[in-house]
Design an enzyme around this catalytic site. Structure first.
Site: not given
Ligand code: CO
Length: 210
Positions: A42, A44, A46, A98, A101
């Protein structure tokens, strides 16, 4: 110092440190890239692929998009996949989702997010196909977690549907396909799905001569 200048400053300090620790570091890496893994994760911020697996530059080929989706018409992902499998000859492909998400949570609402709606539609499809099973989980957070896992497993299956993977399985006996989920709250990766080379899909998806 502006935030972007700070990045450049941190980069100089990092490069200096690498050479101090290992004077041949950049010379060696510049010569050859031979990663064993393709990571599909992803976007993302993090979930940084290298950091959470403690891998170094050169060890992992990486593709990231919103909610780590494998879509059969996405030429960006397909190009990365083709290159990783046929040129770099990776042995393992990891689709990493994750918990928590944002893409998956957004897909569960009835809100429109503009152009993102087309992308998130694939997650809505996973939900629809598994709704009965998902609704058996009463706790909402737990249900979200199950959906994240189902989305990851579906993307692994989508990889196996591609000509690239079926051909590599037939001719080279690789790569393994893994579905993992990362926990933002504990930093741990959880394997949820695995397709070994040669795994069977529904007959309709199998090419006789991939
Ligand atoms: Co995500």
């Amino acid at each position: 110092m502006s935030p972007d200048e700070k990045l450049l400053e941190q980069n100089r300090a990092w490069a200096r440190q690498q050479v101090q620790d290992d004077p041949e570091y950049f010379r060696r890496l510049a010569q050859l890239q031979r990663p064993e893994f393709l990571w599909i994760g992803c976007s993302d911020s993090r979930v940084p692929a290298n950091q959470i697996t403690a891998t170094l530059p050169g060890e992992m080929f990486v593709h990231r998009n919103i909610a780590n989706l494998v879509i059969s018409t996405d030429t960006n992902l397909l190009s990365v996949l083709e290159y990783a499998v046929t040129q770099l000859e990776v042995k393992h492909i990891i689709v990493c989702g994750h918990y928590g998400c944002g893409g998956v949570l957004a897909a569960l609402t009835n809100k429109s997010f503009g152009v993102l709606d087309t992308w998130l539609r694939h997650i809505k499809d996973v939900y629809r196909l598994n709704e009965a099973v998902l609704l058996q989980t009463k706790d909402e957070e737990e249900r979200h977690k199950r959906l994240v896992e189902l989305v990851v497993a579906t993307q692994v299956r989508n990889l196996a549907k591609t000509t690239v993977i079926q051909r590599a399985w037939k001719t080279a006996g690789r790569p393994h396909l893994h579905g993992w989920v990362y926990g933002l709250e504990n930093g741990l990766l959880k394997p949820v799905f695995h397709f070994a080379p040669g795994s069977k899909l529904e007959r309709i998806y199998m090419f006789d001569e991939p």
